[in-house]
Motif scaffolding. Structure first.
Motif, mmCIF file in Angstrom:
data_model
loop_
_atom_site.group_PDB
_atom_site.id
_atom_site.type_symbol
_atom_site.label_atom_id
_atom_site.label_comp_id
_atom_site.label_asym_id
_atom_site.label_seq_id
_atom_site.Cartn_x
_atom_site.Cartn_y
_atom_site.Cartn_z
ATOM 1 N N ASN A 180 0.819 -1.213 0.000
ATOM 2 C CA ASN A 180 0.000 0.000 0.000
ATOM 3 C C ASN A 180 0.850 1.260 0.000
ATOM 4 O O ASN A 180 0.575 2.196 -0.755
ATOM 5 N N SER A 181 1.911 1.285 0.814
ATOM 6 C CA SER A 181 2.698 2.526 0.816
ATOM 7 C C SER A 181 3.484 2.648 -0.482
ATOM 8 O O SER A 181 3.700 3.763 -0.974
ATOM 9 N N LEU A 190 8.358 8.253 8.087
ATOM 10 C CA LEU A 190 7.394 8.496 9.168
ATOM 11 C C LEU A 190 6.358 7.374 9.244
ATOM 12 O O LEU A 190 6.148 6.779 10.307
ATOM 13 N N VAL A 191 5.736 7.051 8.116
ATOM 14 C CA VAL A 191 4.689 6.021 8.162
ATOM 15 C C VAL A 191 5.302 4.659 8.463
ATOM 16 O O VAL A 191 4.704 3.834 9.161
ATOM 17 N N ALA A 192 6.515 4.418 7.954
ATOM 18 C CA ALA A 192 7.166 3.122 8.192
ATOM 19 C C ALA A 192 7.414 2.927 9.682
ATOM 20 O O ALA A 192 7.188 1.842 10.232
ATOM 21 N N SER A 234 6.114 16.994 4.214
ATOM 22 C CA SER A 234 6.133 15.533 4.328
ATOM 23 C C SER A 234 5.291 15.076 5.513
ATOM 24 O O SER A 234 4.682 14.007 5.471
ATOM 25 N N ILE A 235 5.232 15.904 6.582
ATOM 26 C CA ILE A 235 4.385 15.525 7.729
ATOM 27 C C ILE A 235 2.937 15.475 7.282
ATOM 28 O O ILE A 235 2.200 14.526 7.541
ATOM 29 N N ASN A 236 2.532 16.494 6.523
ATOM 30 C CA ASN A 236 1.180 16.548 5.986
ATOM 31 C C ASN A 236 0.890 15.292 5.155
ATOM 32 O O ASN A 236 -0.134 14.644 5.305
ATOM 33 N N THR A 237 1.864 14.947 4.284
ATOM 34 C CA THR A 237 1.703 13.765 3.442
ATOM 35 C C THR A 237 1.531 12.511 4.283
ATOM 36 O O THR A 237 0.619 11.714 4.061
ATOM 37 N N ALA A 238 2.388 12.346 5.277
ATOM 38 C CA ALA A 238 2.302 11.163 6.142
ATOM 39 C C ALA A 238 0.954 11.127 6.844
ATOM 40 O O ALA A 238 0.300 10.077 6.928
ATOM 41 N N ARG A 239 0.494 12.312 7.289
ATOM 42 C CA ARG A 239 -0.779 12.395 8.002
ATOM 43 C C ARG A 239 -1.920 11.924 7.097
ATOM 44 O O ARG A 239 -2.871 11.290 7.544
ATOM 45 N N LEU A 240 -1.811 12.229 5.795
ATOM 46 C CA LEU A 240 -2.871 11.839 4.864
ATOM 47 C C LEU A 240 -2.855 10.334 4.598
ATOM 48 O O LEU A 240 -3.884 9.718 4.359
ATOM 49 N N ARG A 241 -1.651 9.739 4.623
ATOM 50 C CA ARG A 241 -1.532 8.332 4.217
ATOM 51 C C ARG A 241 -1.740 7.369 5.375
ATOM 52 O O ARG A 241 -2.284 6.271 5.202
ATOM 53 N N LEU A 242 -1.293 7.785 6.580
ATOM 54 C CA LEU A 242 -1.229 6.850 7.703
ATOM 55 C C LEU A 242 -2.576 6.205 8.027
ATOM 56 O O LEU A 242 -2.642 4.982 8.200
#
Lengths: 461, 461
Positions: free
Chosen positions: A327-328, A363-365, B276-284
């Motif tokens: 997914n990522s 971050l997500v990882a 990138s924090i915003n991006t991670a927040r959207l994906r997580l």
């Protein structure tokens, strides 16, 4: 709009059932052709024919112009060639060309023969161009004027000509003695101009579009310059026709379907036909490619067979690893592909995008690795059977850590593969969807099991 | 377009490095504002400011109108409020509104205060409407005429007014005494009309758009009726403004990004920011939902732990099952979602679509099942270690058969889930991508292992 469509459909059905033909006729006359086109696909073939038979030729033509490709195909297949040729004559040449291009070649040729000469010629001219090129999108440029004329002469020309009556025209195209496009005159400026003024003085610069330009590029040009219409020219800049905003809207909708279909490993032609064999034929290649990929995954698992048998819990978390990694990977791939497709990468540059993706991925990882690790630890702690020797915390750490690594790897794939494809001239969209998830399966399994078994053996458990 | 953009960028860089400001100025003046907007994002902030400082206010405004949202945001953040207000004054009110809406609220308010009163008022009027509504898309309707006027009077009005000089206008909007929209007069018809004719006689019906209509619906209306522009009205049908084709093109591009992002379980806001924090927040969120789903898959595997340990080859083919099932689920889901989004389902009906999907699924499931089964048979035949007791053919049959079943199940999910979501009023696009693949993982594993272990025990091996 759906409610209005449903209402129209109900009404039409009621009139059909009541058999009150004059009533139905009256109801249809009150509708916009686009409203009839919107619902006609929901009726039985017999009912469709009944409705068309109530319309005059030019109304029938309009309904088919507005109708869905698949619906139009089915309706036309029930009409004889003579009728189709009469309908085509009533259509603007570009619409008639779109209609004929959907027919089997020999049938299209026969219909053309049946059409009146002038109309048939115009259509044949347009059919020479590939449907996805600027030439395939264009309509004949009706309003053209020599650059040495005066506004007064132009106005008289416009008022006298009857063929221009029905047209929806935004610009007058200004050409020189050898028909090369010099510019455009917006009707608005023409309205405000005095008769004495030479057309040349009103002329604005215009983006001329070569007939062989791909329709995606044409749409991008319209978007970049906010065009309502643009002239299509041959290699020498001679005026061949014009493309209008509504064609571009259709292109954008088409491209959306195309792109999204690619993400799912199929083709938007699916939407244009109701044949299931055709659909299967479009999907199977991707599925088989991915299936082949999974055999690589299988051999990866096989090569770690010993570890897996000893630590079956590693097996339980295979979906967790492959899914989150996949997914990522899909997320980074999708956003990279979109960035390339929308020209965003060109306008902002590749590096800011890559950098953002990398940081976001880490971050997500970390987050997913933590959650996965904790759950794995708890799991191995509570469930005795089939799990593993060794401390729960250790197992959790190993699984969480290898999940982190796996996610980073496949997210990186998601950025690099589309960029690489672009470099070597393959459509980056191909790199997203099935392809990225499959390759991510393989790599994430390699990393996951590699890291895990390495740590396990090292820890001497 | 990319090559031209690259060329412009190179040239601008060269002029910047050479320090030859008049030369740079000359080069910029030869470019269309859209060409400058296309490349300015690739330059350093300092260089961007240098280039803007060379442009006149109205040129600067145009460049920012054409520029990418993310790029514009960065540039404007470096300008002081006074400068922004001057730029906003130069923009058409709808563009100024789009610019201000991207600013932090208090900054936007301050800029509005600094703007000249009339411009500020026009912009404030537009800012009252939600950005994704018809009101948010509209521009002030410049050319309006009372239905009791004559063509001559209208022409005089058009020629005399200066504010209409720069406008790009396609239709004149006809209103009654209380400003309710009666219809439109295309400029083309106006050009051909005689002065004595009452405007009412030239008037055509028009699709008036309520200010609170969602922009997707507006785009659909433009597509259905092939509109170049349409009037926006309040609850009483009074003319508020107009929407033009170029706004619709932007909406269609936006929707494409939105839809495709949903498929990947993220949000197209990613493309509008570089954080990138915003991006991670959207994906997580999506990743964690899917991760949770994989724990269900884990417990499925766990519950079959005994079988897996005895027949480790079943483990090797887990990716084959989950991937092919997931992909075909994604394919049916995607096409169903597209069918719903494009109104195709409405126009053709749901059943033909479902029927096609089912038949196609069975076909691909047979093909994949066969391939998977054969490979599994050969595999178990050749590879001794970690595989299984029992005949290779039997194992192949079992694995192939359960793959077939798994694919059918998740493909069915792919059709039903989006339709169900639509019924209960959730955006079907949410049902595609991560959600479908995760649930398909769970179900396909259940089916695969359930069928396999049932057969194995029944065969008493």
């Amino acid at each position: 709009m759906q409610p209005s469509a449903e209402r129209n459909l109900e009404q039409i059905r009621r009139w059909l059932d009541s058999g009150d033909i004059p009533g139905l006729d009256g109801y249809l006359n009150a509708l916009h052709p686009a409203d009839i086109a919107e619902v006609i696909g929901r009726l039985e073939p017999g009912e469709q024919q009944q409705i068309l038979s109530l319309l005059e030729r030019h109304e029938e033509a309009e309904v088919l112009e507005y109708a869905d490709e698949a619906v139009r195909g089915e309706i036309v297949s029930d009409l004889d060639d003579k009728r189709v040729s009469e309908i085509a004559e009533e259509m603007p040449p570009e619409e008639a060309a779109d209609l004929l291009i959907e027919l089997p070649e020999e049938r299209a040729e026969h219909v053309l023969e049946l059409m009146a000469a002038p109309e048939a010629e115009e259509v044949e001219d347009l059919l020479r161009y590939p449907p996805e090129s600027a030439g395939g999108l264009m309509a004949p440029a009706l309003a053209r004027v020599r650059d040495d004329q005066s506004v007064g002469a132009l106005l008289d020309q416009i008022r006298s000509s009857d063929e221009l009556q029905e047209a929806d025209i935004y610009y007058i195209y200004v050409v020189d003695a050898s028909d090369r496009v010099q510019g455009i005159v917006p009707l608005w400026d023409l309205l405000r101009a005095t008769r004495g003024l030479p057309v040349r003085e009103l002329m604005q610069e215009v983006q001329a579009i070569p007939a062989d330009m791909d329709q995606e590029e044409v749409a991008a040009l319209f978007g970049k310059y906010d065009l309502a219409a643009a002239p299509v020219v041959d290699k020498d800049g001679r005026l061949l026709g014009r493309i209008t905003h509504d064609e571009i809207q259709d292109v954008l909708r088409e491209e959306t379907n195309e792109d999204i279909s690619k993400f799912a490993g199929t083709d938007d032609d699916e939407l244009a036909s109701l044949s299931s064999i055709n659909t299967a034929r479009l999907r199977l290649p991707w599925l088989l490619i991915c299936l082949a990929g999974t055999f690589v995954s299988a051999s990866v698992l096989h090569s770690f067979g010993g570890t897996l048998q000893a630590y079956l819990i590693l097996v339980f978390f295979v979906p967790a690893v492959t899914a989150t990694a996949g997914n990522s990977g899909l997320q980074t791939a999708t956003m990279t592909v979109r960035g390339l497709a929308t020209g965003y990468v060109e306008r902002v540059g590749a590096w800011p995008l890559v950098l953002k993706q990398v940081k976001a991925t880490v971050l997500v990882a970390i987050a997913c690795g933590l959650v996965g690790g904790v759950v794995a630890a708890v799991w191995s702690d509570f469930s005795s059977q089939h799990v593993a020797p060794g401390s729960a915390a250790m197992l959790g750490g190993i699984i969480g850590g290898s999940m982190f690594a796996a996610i980073c790897v496949s997210a990186t794939l998601g950025v690099l593969v589309p960029m690489a494809f672009r470099k070597v001239g393959i459509d980056p969209a191909v790199a997203s969807g099935p392809l990225i998830t499959t390759s991510s399966d393989i790599f994430s399994l390699l990393v996951y099991l590699g890291v895990a078994s390495a740590l396990l053996t090292q820890l001497g458990t």
